[in-house]
Design a protein around this motif. Structure first.
Motif, PDB file in Angstrom:
ATOM      1  N   LYS A 189       3.106  -8.681 -11.186  1.00 34.06           N
ATOM      2  CA  LYS A 189       1.881  -9.275 -11.730  1.00 34.06           C
ATOM      3  C   LYS A 189       1.323 -10.397 -10.857  1.00 34.06           C
ATOM      4  N   GLU A 190       2.184 -11.145 -10.212  1.00 37.84           N
ATOM      5  CA  GLU A 190       1.712 -12.313  -9.458  1.00 37.84           C
ATOM      6  C   GLU A 190       1.184 -11.950  -8.063  1.00 37.84           C
ATOM      7  N   ILE A 191       1.399 -10.728  -7.615  1.00 31.36           N
ATOM      8  CA  ILE A 191       0.955 -10.326  -6.276  1.00 31.36           C
ATOM      9  C   ILE A 191      -0.536  -9.996  -6.276  1.00 31.36           C
ATOM     10  N   GLN A 192      -1.285 -10.647  -5.383  1.00 37.31           N
ATOM     11  CA  GLN A 192      -2.704 -10.362  -5.210  1.00 37.31           C
ATOM     12  C   GLN A 192      -2.852  -9.364  -4.064  1.00 37.31           C
ATOM     13  N   LEU A 193      -3.415  -8.216  -4.363  1.00 34.65           N
ATOM     14  CA  LEU A 193      -3.588  -7.188  -3.332  1.00 34.65           C
ATOM     15  C   LEU A 193      -4.681  -7.606  -2.360  1.00 34.65           C
ATOM     16  N   THR A 194      -4.418  -7.408  -1.070  1.00 33.96           N
ATOM     17  CA  THR A 194      -5.404  -7.673  -0.023  1.00 33.96           C
ATOM     18  C   THR A 194      -5.546  -6.426   0.837  1.00 33.96           C
ATOM     19  N   PRO A 195      -6.634  -6.292   1.591  1.00 30.54           N
ATOM     20  CA  PRO A 195      -6.763  -5.138   2.487  1.00 30.54           C
ATOM     21  C   PRO A 195      -5.596  -5.026   3.461  1.00 30.54           C
ATOM     22  N   TRP A 237     -19.741   1.662   7.002  1.00 30.85           N
ATOM     23  CA  TRP A 237     -20.339   2.428   8.101  1.00 30.85           C
ATOM     24  C   TRP A 237     -21.276   1.551   8.927  1.00 30.85           C
ATOM     25  N   TYR A 238     -22.146   0.810   8.244  1.00 31.29           N
ATOM     26  CA  TYR A 238     -23.109   0.004   8.988  1.00 31.29           C
ATOM     27  C   TYR A 238     -22.477  -1.245   9.602  1.00 31.29           C
ATOM     28  N   THR A 239     -21.262  -1.579   9.176  1.00 30.54           N
ATOM     29  CA  THR A 239     -20.556  -2.692   9.806  1.00 30.54           C
ATOM     30  C   THR A 239     -19.950  -2.258  11.129  1.00 30.54           C
ATOM     31  N   ASN A 240     -19.629  -0.973  11.238  1.00 30.37           N
ATOM     32  CA  ASN A 240     -19.109  -0.441  12.512  1.00 30.37           C
ATOM     33  C   ASN A 240     -19.467   1.040  12.615  1.00 30.37           C
ATOM     34  N   THR A 248     -13.262   7.171   8.315  1.00 32.06           N
ATOM     35  CA  THR A 248     -12.333   8.121   7.714  1.00 32.06           C
ATOM     36  C   THR A 248     -11.843   7.588   6.370  1.00 32.06           C
ATOM     37  N   PRO A 249     -11.263   8.459   5.530  1.00 32.47           N
ATOM     38  CA  PRO A 249     -10.686   7.978   4.264  1.00 32.47           C
ATOM     39  C   PRO A 249      -9.666   6.868   4.488  1.00 32.47           C
ATOM     40  N   GLN A 250      -8.878   7.004   5.547  1.00 24.22           N
ATOM     41  CA  GLN A 250      -7.835   6.008   5.807  1.00 24.22           C
ATOM     42  C   GLN A 250      -8.425   4.625   6.069  1.00 24.22           C
ATOM     43  N   LYS A 251      -9.613   4.575   6.697  1.00 22.21           N
ATOM     44  CA  LYS A 251     -10.245   3.289   6.997  1.00 22.21           C
ATOM     45  C   LYS A 251     -10.888   2.664   5.764  1.00 22.21           C
ATOM     46  N   CYS A 252     -11.157   3.485   4.764  1.00 21.04           N
ATOM     47  CA  CYS A 252     -11.804   2.986   3.545  1.00 21.04           C
ATOM     48  C   CYS A 252     -10.813   2.530   2.488  1.00 21.04           C
ATOM     49  N   ILE A 253      -9.680   3.212   2.415  1.00 20.49           N
ATOM     50  CA  ILE A 253      -8.746   3.033   1.298  1.00 20.49           C
ATOM     51  C   ILE A 253      -8.350   1.574   1.087  1.00 20.49           C
ATOM     52  N   GLN A 260      -8.747   8.523  -4.699  1.00 26.68           N
ATOM     53  CA  GLN A 260      -8.965   9.980  -4.712  1.00 26.68           C
ATOM     54  C   GLN A 260     -10.453  10.311  -4.669  1.00 26.68           C
ATOM     55  N   GLU A 261     -11.246   9.606  -5.455  1.00 26.66           N
ATOM     56  CA  GLU A 261     -12.684   9.868  -5.515  1.00 26.66           C
ATOM     57  C   GLU A 261     -13.379   9.436  -4.237  1.00 26.66           C
ATOM     58  N   MET A 262     -12.896   8.377  -3.624  1.00 28.11           N
ATOM     59  CA  MET A 262     -13.498   7.887  -2.395  1.00 28.11           C
ATOM     60  C   MET A 262     -13.516   8.980  -1.329  1.00 28.11           C
ATOM     61  N   GLU A 263     -12.447   9.749  -1.246  1.00 23.83           N
ATOM     62  CA  GLU A 263     -12.372  10.822  -0.253  1.00 23.83           C
ATOM     63  C   GLU A 263     -13.460  11.865  -0.503  1.00 23.83           C
TER      64      GLU A 263
END
Length: 820
Positions: free
Chosen positions: A155-161, A316-319, A325-330, A345-348
């Motif tokens: 619970k205490e972990i904040q997810l980051t990219p 996309w417009y940032t680079n 690819t899906p991997q770059k978005c996830i 799943q939907e992002m793909e």
């Protein structure tokens, strides 16, 4: 009921509470009654222990509280009420009270969140929204190639990219190292993960996912975050806590073209509130029709789709120089709860749709066979493209990048079609065809220049009108006649409102009629010079139409103005369009000197026959030849084209303009023309209208001495049968009249185009003939039986007459071909 755990019931009575030890005043009847009540209490306690979620359809037979906030949290035990967020996520009534009741410890945290949410957002700041936004644990996927299991973070972990990008099973996130042992990935995945993929799971989701710290946030600061799929609690929305939305929106109205620091100023992918009329712009808070068609499940609540689509566009417009690819978005999808799994799943799916439509992963991107942009199910097609112009190359590049086999058959000995650059002039590229980009905001040409690292030269608005004799026309006269000229066109617009095709007349005739009526009714008499300046503006209109106005439809001459057009700067592509064209063609299978004579689509496969007798067999054919070739039946179709399509083809005109470019030993015009990219030639009379009406300075840096001019309208016919040197002589006569006060040197080099006589082109660009309509562009663009497709500027109703329009038509057809 199976809970995975063995439970034991508490006994109703202990051994020292047997009936023999009850108080003497209890009668036998009372004893029996109390014994029965005790048994009922026992059953009720058991029932309470296993209370189910009250949400109809929820599959959680034994909910577990994810919040664990209250001291008396029910955890996996009894609570008076379970609050449902998803089929795998619930919180208990005790934790609800912990935050919602003013005397509880969590109340201050909830109210602080509520203030921020209310200040930034539009949706209700409910306890459920608070729990989903602040308390649900994050889920993250193992990035080890042979694992990919989803794990719930504490619970205490904040997810980051960064965490999402590097996470491996068993990783200690406080110091970013893995725990000892190599068997962490062998641990089974939570059973709830498998359920997330099912349709019913999403339908049971109480609140749509709102992304935190989305890359799209800087683009969408003028919107309520939750209306575009983002959390109002995030600071990256650029809204300050407590700041009035009304004030914020009013402030942003004064900055309509919101751009992001460090990004190309021509990239404006999202409409801002109350903004309209900008080509290739997306409404970030609304699904477009083609999106609804592709993703009907989001029609009721589009929040998840909008969140992911906006994120993908922003990335996309940032680079735009690398394939997205899906991997770059996830790892940019930051949202609490199991719904993050569904978002990934939907992002793909959404990314593949946007790639196919040419919204992203377009331009001059080139990918290797192991990096095709669409999945394998798209690869089992073969396509032949007829024509290696902008449309054909755009389609070929897209299809090739999708993983589809493509061959281009080109009649000429070069690629580019009506894009043809002359690089023999010292230090400057001069386009024999197109070289100007009209409106750069969101223009794919601007995107491709960014990808190539090319700078475009912004054309200034200054255009001195020089009379024969050398005098510069008073700008007030030019402004006055420009006003009257546009007023005449406004009257044409009013006239056509209730007119059908059958009421159409030539534009030139209607303009003359309105002008004559205006003179009679107003009593205004224009001077001889003013009349000449009006002729200059008419020549510009003929330049825009590619034809004498006597051929152009008064009703439909500007049919595409009803659609959003490209805004912003007009620029000179100093390196030439061929730089872009050559890059589009790189690595494609292009066969030059292969004119196509016939296309037979009567069988299951299509047979294309070229002039040398070679028969090519394929599944689909894309025809991108100029309109003039279709009108002249340069390609025989079997079965023949429909009467409807032939009628549409012939209702458009094949417009012609010609160009002349001249290199001089020095820049003689600098003494008169300063701070301008071009200057105009006021015709001495209407018969010479369009004969070298505008001269462009082809070197913005002022180092080289090259002028380029155009010939339009009836003037095209007057030079058509002249030798190049005769055309040059006429042009020099005009220049020497415009600069009569000085010596104008002979050019050291020149060229004159002759597009109308090129057997494989025969034209410059299309226009709507009298009696025709803009609908003809759409009809020509219609495919035949999913086998024969059409692209080119004369198939693009929104953006005809331009390289951009041709390019976009190729992208459009590539999308259609891939979808079939």
């Amino acid at each position: 009921m199976s809970t995975g755990r063995v439970r034991t019931k508490k006994k109703a009575c202990s051994s020292d509470q047997s009936p023999d030890n009850l108080p003497l005043r209890s009668s036998g009847r009372q004893v029996k009654k109390k014994a029965a009540e005790a048994a009922d209490d026992d059953d009720e306690a058991s029932e309470k222990k296993y209370r189910k979620c009250e949400k109809a359809g929820c599959t959680a037979t034994c909910p577990v509280c994810f919040a664990s906030a209250a001291e008396r949290c029910a955890k996996n035990g009894y609570t008076s009420r379970w609050y449902h967020l998803s089929c795998g996520e619930h919180f208990c009534n005790e934790c609800f009270d912990h935050y919602y009741r003013s005397h509880k410890d969590g109340y201050e945290k909830y109210t602080a969140w509520k203030r921020i949410w209310t200040s930034n957002g539009k949706s209700e700041p409910s306890p459920k929204a608070f729990m989903a936004d602040q308390q649900l644990p994050y889920w993250v996927q193992c990035t080890k190639p042979d694992c990919g299991k989803w794990r719930q973070l504490t619970k205490e972990i904040q997810l980051t990219p960064q965490i999402a990008k590097t996470y491996r099973c068993g990783m200690k996130l406080n110091n970013s190292t893995k725990t000892e042992g190599s068997d962490q990935c062998s641990m089974p995945e939570d059973l709830r993960v498998a359920e997330v993929s099912d349709h019913w799971w999403y339908s049971m989701l109480i609140l749509p996912p709102l992304l935190k710290d989305s890359v799209a946030a800087p683009f969408l600061a003028a919107y309520y975050p939750d209306c575009v799929g983002m959390s109002p609690s995030c600071t990256s929305t650029n809204r300050l806590p407590g700041e009035s939305n009304l004030v914020k929106l009013e402030h942003l109205k004064s900055v309509p073209n919101l751009t992001v620091a460090g990004m190309n100023k021509y990239f404006q992918p999202f409409y801002q509130p109350n903004e309209c009329g900008k080509a290739l712009c997306v409404r970030p808070d609304v699904m477009e029709l083609d999106e609804l068609y592709e993703f009907p499940e989001y029609s009721r609540d589009p929040t998840m789709y909008l969140a992911l689509r906006n994120l993908i566009l922003a990335l996309w417009y940032t680079n735009c120089k690398e394939a997205l690819t899906p991997q770059k978005c996830i790892h940019h999808i930051i949202v609490r709860g199991l719904v993050r799994i569904r978002c990934v799943q939907e992002m793909e799916r959404i990314l593949y749709f946007m790639t196919r439509k040419g919204l992203i992963n377009t331009g001059i991107l080139s990918v290797s066979p192991d990096q095709y942009l669409l999945p394998k199910e798209y690869h089992n097609k073969s396509v032949i493209i007829v024509g290696a112009g902008a449309a054909g190359l755009a389609a070929a590049r897209q299809l090739h990048n999708f993983g589809i086999k493509v061959i281009i058959l080109e009649a000429k000995d070069r690629i580019g079609g009506r894009v043809w650059d002359d690089k023999t002039f010292k230090g400057v590229t001069v386009g024999r065809g197109a070289q100007i980009v009209n409106g750069c905001v969101n223009n794919p040409m601007a995107l491709m220049c960014e990808q190539l690292g090319i700078k475009m030269h912004k054309l200034g608005e200054k255009c001195d009108l020089i009379q024969e004799g050398g005098r510069i026309t008073d700008p007030t006269i030019d402004k006055r006649m420009d006003f009257h000229f546009n007023a005449i066109l406004d009257v044409v617009s009013e006239w056509r409102k209730d007119k059908t095709q059958h009421h159409d007349v030539p534009l030139g005739e209607k303009i003359h009629e309105i002008y004559k009526a205006f003179i009679q009714e107003s009593g205004i008499q224009f001077s001889e010079l003013e009349e000449k300046v009006l002729q200059f503006h008419l020549s510009n209109l003929e330049y825009a139409c590619g034809s004498n106005l006597s051929q152009v439809s008064a009703r439909s001459w500007d049919h595409n103005e009803f659609f959003a057009q490209f805004a912003g700067d007009h620029t000179l592509l100093t390196v030439g369009y061929s730089t872009v064209i050559d890059k589009l063609a790189e690595g494609l299978d292009i066969r030059l000197n292969f004119p196509v004579q016939s296309i037979d689509y009567s069988g299951e496969e299509v047979q294309v026959t070229t002039a040398d007798g070679t028969v090519w067999t394929t599944q689909k054919v894309l025809v991108t030849v100029p309109l003039a070739l279709l009108q002249n039946n340069a390609i025989h179709f079997n079965p023949p084209l429909s009467e409807k399509k032939i009628k549409a083809i012939n209702s458009l005109g094949a417009g012609v303009i010609e160009k002349i470019a001249l290199q001089f030993p020095y820049r003689f015009w600098d003494s008169k023309i300063q701070g301008a990219d071009f200057f105009g030639h006021v015709p001495p009379n209407s018969s010479q209208r369009g004969l070298f009406s505008v001269f462009y300075d082809m070197d913005p840096e002022g180092k080289q001495s090259i002028l380029m001019s155009v010939v339009t309208g009836d003037a095209v016919t007057t030079i058509q049968n002249l030798e190049d040197k005769q055309v040059l002589q006429q042009c020099m006569t005009v220049l020497r009249e415009l600069f009569k006060e000085q010596e104008v040197p002979d050019p050291v080099k020149f060229f004159v185009t002759c597009w109308s006589k090129d057997p494989w082109l025969q034209m410059a660009y299309s226009f709507v003939k009298t009696g025709g309509t803009g609908e003809a562009y759409d009809i020509i663009a219609e495919d035949i039986q999913g086998k024969i497709f059409f692209a080119g500027e004369a198939t693009n109703r929104h953006f005809p007459q331009t390289v951009t329009g041709a390019y976009l038509s190729g992208v459009r057809e590539a999308s259609k071909i891939a979808a079939f």
